[in-house]
Design an enzyme around this catalytic site. Structure first.
Site, PDB file in Angstrom:
ATOM      1  N   HIS A   1      33.128  13.052  18.756  1.00 55.45           N
ATOM      2  CA  HIS A   1      31.772  13.019  19.304  1.00 55.45           C
ATOM      3  C   HIS A   1      31.005  11.750  18.957  1.00 55.45           C
ATOM      4  O   HIS A   1      30.080  11.368  19.680  1.00 55.45           O
ATOM      5  CB  HIS A   1      31.002  14.241  18.770  1.00 55.45           C
ATOM      6  CG  HIS A   1      29.654  14.442  19.377  1.00 55.45           C
ATOM      7  ND1 HIS A   1      29.472  14.828  20.699  1.00 55.45           N
ATOM      8  CD2 HIS A   1      28.406  14.309  18.850  1.00 55.45           C
ATOM      9  CE1 HIS A   1      28.178  14.932  20.950  1.00 55.45           C
ATOM     10  NE2 HIS A   1      27.505  14.615  19.855  1.00 55.45           N
TER      11      HIS A   1
ATOM     12  N   ASP B   1      36.208  16.089  21.195  1.00 53.28           N
ATOM     13  CA  ASP B   1      34.828  16.323  20.778  1.00 53.28           C
ATOM     14  C   ASP B   1      34.680  17.799  20.429  1.00 53.28           C
ATOM     15  O   ASP B   1      34.805  18.668  21.290  1.00 53.28           O
ATOM     16  CB  ASP B   1      33.884  15.928  21.921  1.00 53.28           C
ATOM     17  CG  ASP B   1      32.420  15.913  21.524  1.00 53.28           C
ATOM     18  OD1 ASP B   1      32.037  16.674  20.621  1.00 53.28           O
ATOM     19  OD2 ASP B   1      31.657  15.137  22.133  1.00 53.28           O
TER      20      ASP B   1
ATOM     21  N   SER C   1      24.973  12.683  23.534  1.00 52.89           N
ATOM     22  CA  SER C   1      24.776  14.022  23.003  1.00 52.89           C
ATOM     23  C   SER C   1      23.473  14.596  23.575  1.00 52.89           C
ATOM     24  O   SER C   1      23.314  14.650  24.789  1.00 52.89           O
ATOM     25  CB  SER C   1      24.798  13.976  21.477  1.00 52.89           C
ATOM     26  OG  SER C   1      24.921  15.267  20.928  1.00 52.89           O
ATOM     27  N   TRP C   2      22.524  15.023  22.721  1.00 54.10           N
ATOM     28  CA  TRP C   2      21.232  15.455  23.231  1.00 54.10           C
ATOM     29  C   TRP C   2      20.583  14.345  24.074  1.00 54.10           C
ATOM     30  O   TRP C   2      19.857  14.621  25.025  1.00 54.10           O
ATOM     31  CB  TRP C   2      20.312  15.868  22.097  1.00 54.10           C
ATOM     32  CG  TRP C   2      18.867  15.941  22.513  1.00 54.10           C
ATOM     33  CD1 TRP C   2      17.875  15.049  22.233  1.00 54.10           C
ATOM     34  CD2 TRP C   2      18.268  16.961  23.337  1.00 54.10           C
ATOM     35  NE1 TRP C   2      16.701  15.437  22.829  1.00 54.10           N
ATOM     36  CE2 TRP C   2      16.905  16.606  23.506  1.00 54.10           C
ATOM     37  CE3 TRP C   2      18.751  18.127  23.941  1.00 54.10           C
ATOM     38  CZ2 TRP C   2      16.024  17.390  24.250  1.00 54.10           C
ATOM     39  CZ3 TRP C   2      17.865  18.903  24.694  1.00 54.10           C
ATOM     40  CH2 TRP C   2      16.532  18.525  24.829  1.00 54.10           C
TER      41      TRP C   2
ATOM     42  N   GLY D   1      20.399  14.532  18.829  1.00 49.85           N
ATOM     43  CA  GLY D   1      19.764  15.566  18.026  1.00 49.85           C
ATOM     44  C   GLY D   1      19.734  16.864  18.836  1.00 49.85           C
ATOM     45  O   GLY D   1      20.752  17.475  19.053  1.00 49.85           O
TER      46      GLY D   1
END
Length: 323
Positions: free
Chosen positions: A293, A265, A110-111, A43
């Protein structure tokens, strides 16, 4: 090619109040006596689901999943108050202490990779090692690439839908324009902006467009929490100092790490993973061909499942066939 372990149910669930506003959803699965691992979702603003547990051998791992502030089953949903990177780092430490875990493996994409690095650099003595995917260093250029100019030049058709809610005179600063709408009092404009923001991300997740990704990211409540929380963080430079995560890699240079990143990505370009690897002598970088991604892409899933087996083998001193 490795795929996920079968879905399992949690053996324990916790509603953990971390302040006067936020209560986190936390669950435990796998083996209570196994190697502790915490799944750190992306996120910011997404959440965990049943698939989040399936990267780990449940016979070897004590699996902890949780929804970050304002996300998923944590309450209140999409709330921005007391919601910063350092609040989330403190939450991870509260969860670890609440569950009686001494040290754990961090697994984030990711986050989730951003937060894993921030936590590890704050509490290196509590970390066995890291498995991180789709690296997001949260630098200004990384946010500019995806939300202002960069990916827009490769996907102008998708970008057109992303910028549609924003008047021409405000498009020079898309983050600020979206922030005004996502935090405003007009609920119709807020939801319209949330769906456009999250839809742009959902369309860009995989190497090939996936209707399932777009549908999942367009679901109204998920779209609202993702868009509001991401925009809140990115308006504030993710509450990090410039290039802080690379600057502070010396604090965790001794920890073992496996970095997994898709060659194509488009949300977090490969230079994020490359620079992290250069600053982390004890890391292994795996660049996955024909992948973007999303963790659900076959090459990424294969690499992640193999990585959890390899990490267990190293830390538990198991022969290869047992991990």
């Amino acid at each position: 090619m490795q795929t996920w372990y079968p879905q399992i149910k949690p053996y324990a669930r916790h509603d953990l109040a971390v302040d006067d506003i936020h209560t986190l959803y936390v669950d435990e699965s796998g083996s209570p006596e196994g190697l502790p691992v915490v799944f750190i979702h992306g996120g910011p603003g997404s959440g965990c689901d049943a698939q989040s547990r399936c990267y780990f051998d449940p016979n070897l791992y004590h699996i902890v999943t949780f929804d970050q502030r304002g996300c998923g089953r944590s309450t209140p949903r999409a709330n921005l108050e007391n919601n910063t990177t350092w609040d989330l780092v403190a939450d991870l430490e509260r969860i670890r202490e609440h569950l009686g875990i001494d040290k754990w493996v961090l697994f984030g994409g990711s986050w989730g990779s951003t937060l894993a690095l921030a936590y590890a650099q704050t509490h290196p003595e509590r970390v066995h090692g890291l498995i991180v995917r789709g690296i997001f260093l949260a630098r200004p250029q990384d946010i500019h690439w995806f939300y202002q100019e960069g990916a827009s030049r490769l996907f102008p058709d998708y970008w057109q839908d992303y910028r549609a809610p924003i008047p021409v005179e405000e498009r020079h600063d898309m983050i600020a324009a979206y922030h005004k709408r996502l935090t405003g009092n007009d609920q119709i404009a807020q939801m319209h902006a949330a769906k456009a923001w999250s839809g742009w991300e959902g369309r860009m997740l995989g190497l090939c467009p996936s209707p399932q990704h777009v549908e999942r990211f367009s679901e109204p409540q998920r779209a609202l929490s993702i868009a509001r929380i991401e925009c809140h963080y990115f308006t504030n430079n993710s509450f990090l100092e410039p290039n802080q995560l690379i600057r502070d890699m010396h604090k965790i240079a001794h920890l073992p790490g496996i970095i997994i990143h898709g060659r194509y990505d488009m949300i977090c370009p490969l230079d994020n993973a490359w620079e992290l690897h250069q600053a982390w002598p004890n890391s292994e970088l795996q660049v996955i061909r024909e992948a973007g991604h999303a963790a659900s892409e076959p090459g990424i899933t294969d690499a992640l499942v193999r990585a959890t087996g390899e990490m267990a083998r190293r830390l538990l001193d198991l022969p290869p066939e047992e991990a």
